[in-house]
Design a protein around this motif. Structure first.
Motif, PDB file in Angstrom:
ATOM      1  N   ASN A  10       0.660  -1.426  -0.006  1.00 21.20           N
ATOM      2  CA  ASN A  10       0.030   0.005   0.007  1.00 21.20           C
ATOM      3  C   ASN A  10       0.842   1.228  -0.005  1.00 21.20           C
ATOM      4  O   ASN A  10       0.346   2.453  -0.379  1.00 21.20           O
ATOM      5  CB  ASN A  10      -0.881  -0.019   1.275  1.00 21.20           C
ATOM      6  CG  ASN A  10      -1.852  -1.156   1.260  1.00 21.20           C
ATOM      7  OD1 ASN A  10      -2.307  -1.355  -0.010  1.00 21.20           O
ATOM      8  ND2 ASN A  10      -2.644  -1.371   2.239  1.00 21.20           N
ATOM      9  N   THR A  11       2.254   1.330   0.451  1.00 16.47           N
ATOM     10  CA  THR A  11       3.074   2.314   0.275  1.00 16.47           C
ATOM     11  C   THR A  11       3.754   2.806  -0.799  1.00 16.47           C
ATOM     12  O   THR A  11       4.224   3.731  -1.100  1.00 16.47           O
ATOM     13  CB  THR A  11       4.125   2.202   1.689  1.00 16.47           C
ATOM     14  OG1 THR A  11       4.719   1.371   1.373  1.00 16.47           O
ATOM     15  CG2 THR A  11       3.349   2.082   2.885  1.00 16.47           C
ATOM     16  N   LEU A  12       3.554   1.822  -1.845  1.00 15.60           N
ATOM     17  CA  LEU A  12       4.022   1.971  -2.889  1.00 15.60           C
ATOM     18  C   LEU A  12       3.243   2.923  -4.077  1.00 15.60           C
ATOM     19  O   LEU A  12       2.483   2.360  -4.358  1.00 15.60           O
ATOM     20  CB  LEU A  12       4.489   0.540  -3.745  1.00 15.60           C
ATOM     21  CG  LEU A  12       5.584  -0.119  -2.868  1.00 15.60           C
ATOM     22  CD1 LEU A  12       5.872  -1.576  -3.720  1.00 15.60           C
ATOM     23  CD2 LEU A  12       6.951   0.478  -2.560  1.00 15.60           C
ATOM     24  N   PRO A  13       3.619   4.305  -4.444  1.00 12.86           N
ATOM     25  CA  PRO A  13       2.917   4.760  -5.454  1.00 12.86           C
ATOM     26  C   PRO A  13       3.220   3.886  -6.465  1.00 12.86           C
ATOM     27  O   PRO A  13       3.915   3.195  -7.129  1.00 12.86           O
ATOM     28  CB  PRO A  13       3.342   6.149  -5.491  1.00 12.86           C
ATOM     29  CG  PRO A  13       4.796   5.901  -4.664  1.00 12.86           C
ATOM     30  CD  PRO A  13       4.825   4.704  -3.773  1.00 12.86           C
ATOM     31  N   LYS A  14       1.923   4.339  -7.594  1.00 13.98           N
ATOM     32  CA  LYS A  14       1.966   3.779  -8.729  1.00 13.98           C
ATOM     33  C   LYS A  14       3.250   4.345  -9.855  1.00 13.98           C
ATOM     34  O   LYS A  14       3.891   3.647 -10.719  1.00 13.98           O
ATOM     35  CB  LYS A  14       0.607   3.986  -9.585  1.00 13.98           C
ATOM     36  CG  LYS A  14      -0.380   3.057  -8.874  1.00 13.98           C
ATOM     37  CD  LYS A  14      -0.107   1.548  -9.151  1.00 13.98           C
ATOM     38  CE  LYS A  14      -1.195   0.852  -8.251  1.00 13.98           C
ATOM     39  NZ  LYS A  14      -1.071  -0.461  -7.711  1.00 13.98           N
ATOM     40  N   GLU A  16       6.366   5.754  -8.849  1.00 17.67           N
ATOM     41  CA  GLU A  16       7.343   5.781  -8.078  1.00 17.67           C
ATOM     42  C   GLU A  16       8.752   6.446  -8.832  1.00 17.67           C
ATOM     43  O   GLU A  16       9.085   6.190  -9.727  1.00 17.67           O
ATOM     44  CB  GLU A  16       8.036   4.431  -7.421  1.00 17.67           C
ATOM     45  CG  GLU A  16       8.985   4.521  -6.701  1.00 17.67           C
ATOM     46  CD  GLU A  16       9.214   3.124  -5.879  1.00 17.67           C
ATOM     47  OE1 GLU A  16       9.563   3.047  -4.671  1.00 17.67           O
ATOM     48  OE2 GLU A  16       9.191   2.132  -6.793  1.00 17.67           O
ATOM     49  N   THR A  17       9.284   7.542  -7.809  1.00 17.55           N
ATOM     50  CA  THR A  17      10.444   8.210  -8.528  1.00 17.55           C
ATOM     51  C   THR A  17      11.700   7.498  -8.504  1.00 17.55           C
ATOM     52  O   THR A  17      11.917   6.245  -7.666  1.00 17.55           O
ATOM     53  CB  THR A  17      10.683   9.584  -7.773  1.00 17.55           C
ATOM     54  OG1 THR A  17      11.145   9.126  -6.767  1.00 17.55           O
ATOM     55  CG2 THR A  17       9.733  10.569  -7.823  1.00 17.55           C
ATOM     56  N   GLU A  22      15.106   3.622  -5.370  1.00 15.85           N
ATOM     57  CA  GLU A  22      16.641   3.178  -4.921  1.00 15.85           C
ATOM     58  C   GLU A  22      16.609   3.191  -3.308  1.00 15.85           C
ATOM     59  O   GLU A  22      17.159   2.283  -2.829  1.00 15.85           O
ATOM     60  CB  GLU A  22      17.585   4.356  -5.256  1.00 15.85           C
ATOM     61  CG  GLU A  22      18.910   3.903  -4.963  1.00 15.85           C
ATOM     62  CD  GLU A  22      19.983   4.653  -5.560  1.00 15.85           C
ATOM     63  OE1 GLU A  22      21.102   4.767  -5.082  1.00 15.85           O
ATOM     64  OE2 GLU A  22      19.681   5.554  -6.465  1.00 15.85           O
ATOM     65  N   ILE A  23      15.744   4.068  -2.440  1.00 14.89           N
ATOM     66  CA  ILE A  23      15.839   4.004  -1.226  1.00 14.89           C
ATOM     67  C   ILE A  23      14.913   2.621  -0.709  1.00 14.89           C
ATOM     68  O   ILE A  23      15.357   2.024   0.073  1.00 14.89           O
ATOM     69  CB  ILE A  23      14.814   5.088  -0.607  1.00 14.89           C
ATOM     70  CG1 ILE A  23      15.992   6.459  -0.850  1.00 14.89           C
ATOM     71  CG2 ILE A  23      14.599   5.161   0.765  1.00 14.89           C
ATOM     72  CD1 ILE A  23      15.121   7.716  -0.557  1.00 14.89           C
ATOM     73  N   ARG A  24      14.085   2.379  -1.635  1.00 18.24           N
ATOM     74  CA  ARG A  24      13.152   1.160  -1.177  1.00 18.24           C
ATOM     75  C   ARG A  24      14.309  -0.042  -1.306  1.00 18.24           C
ATOM     76  O   ARG A  24      14.055  -0.983  -0.673  1.00 18.24           O
ATOM     77  CB  ARG A  24      12.035   1.095  -2.259  1.00 18.24           C
ATOM     78  CG  ARG A  24      11.034  -0.188  -2.027  1.00 18.24           C
ATOM     79  CD  ARG A  24       9.752   0.011  -2.618  1.00 18.24           C
ATOM     80  NE  ARG A  24       9.676   0.069  -4.114  1.00 18.24           N
ATOM     81  CZ  ARG A  24       9.630  -0.933  -4.756  1.00 18.24           C
ATOM     82  NH1 ARG A  24       9.102  -2.018  -4.696  1.00 18.24           N
ATOM     83  NH2 ARG A  24       9.471  -0.581  -6.018  1.00 18.24           N
ATOM     84  N   MET A  65      12.593  -6.203  -8.713  1.00 19.35           N
ATOM     85  CA  MET A  65      12.065  -5.806  -7.385  1.00 19.35           C
ATOM     86  C   MET A  65      10.817  -5.815  -7.062  1.00 19.35           C
ATOM     87  O   MET A  65      10.379  -6.222  -5.967  1.00 19.35           O
ATOM     88  CB  MET A  65      12.710  -4.535  -6.829  1.00 19.35           C
ATOM     89  CG  MET A  65      12.462  -4.127  -5.556  1.00 19.35           C
ATOM     90  SD  MET A  65      13.521  -2.711  -4.907  1.00 19.35           S
ATOM     91  CE  MET A  65      12.957  -1.275  -6.306  1.00 19.35           C
ATOM     92  N   ASP A  66      10.018  -5.450  -8.158  1.00 14.18           N
ATOM     93  CA  ASP A  66       8.589  -5.202  -8.206  1.00 14.18           C
ATOM     94  C   ASP A  66       7.825  -6.602  -8.049  1.00 14.18           C
ATOM     95  O   ASP A  66       6.800  -6.487  -7.710  1.00 14.18           O
ATOM     96  CB  ASP A  66       8.072  -4.249  -9.278  1.00 14.18           C
ATOM     97  CG  ASP A  66       8.712  -2.962  -9.121  1.00 14.18           C
ATOM     98  OD1 ASP A  66       8.821  -2.385  -7.816  1.00 14.18           O
ATOM     99  OD2 ASP A  66       8.879  -2.411 -10.070  1.00 14.18           O
TER     100      ASP A  66
END
Length: 180
Positions: A10-14, A16-17, A22-24, A65-66
């Protein structure tokens, strides 16, 4: 679906920058880097190759990763990727065949050793009981490891080690001249 997975999804925006991605990625796998390197080094016994394997693993993990459904399973996922990368390394390997003709190789073969020492050694080996002679010949002539000898003879690894030790000890007493 677990609470953590639901929260993570739920925290992943469609959209993502790249910086957020990279932070994720760092949060997901950063803590497993040392374990990955240790595992890679254990597999290949070469620091440079292990580093390359980890780097290839990171590249594949970044691209996929996704598709990771459970972030808590990241370590197992990364180890699986690393193991597959190691396998791919051998798939890409193309052996180089020698240009030396087979006849030339046969000419370089050494002849049978007819020295007195070799004769004494062959006789001493023949005198060994079969339970000691067989593991010794598997190791010395065929280059088997202690583990391979154990598997071949259907005994434990410790049993193979014991037989090899006793074979060498008996062989030494048969070959060494008697001291008065």
């Amino acid at each position: 679906m677990s609470q953590l997975t639901t929260t993570f999804s739920n925290t992943l925006p469609k959209s993502e920058t790249p910086a957020a991605r990279e932070i994720r990625f760092q949060n997901l796998i950063g803590k497993h880097m040392t374990d990955l390197f240790h595992y890679a080094y254990w597999l290949v016994h070469d620091k440079t190759v292990a580093e390359d394997l980890v780097q290839e693993t990171m590249l594949r993990a970044w691209k996929a990763m996704d598709r990771l459904k459970k972030p808590e399973a990241a370590k197992g996922w990364l180890i699986t990727i690393l193991r597959r990368e190691n396998t791919r390394r051998f798939e890409r390997f193309q052996p180089q065949f020698s240009a030396i003709p087979a006849e030339a190789l046969e000419e370089k073969r050494q002849d049978y050793d007819t020295s007195t020492e070799a004769f004494v050694l062959r006789n001493a080996i023949a005198e060994l009981p079969e339970e000691y002679r067989e593991p010794l010949l598997l190791q010395v002539i065929h280059g088997y490891s202690q583990k391979e000898i154990a598997a071949e003879l259907g005994i434990s690894v410790a049993g193979a080690g014991t037989r090899l030790f006793r074979a060498r000890k008996k062989l030494r007493t048969l070959v060494e001249p008697v001291q008065d």
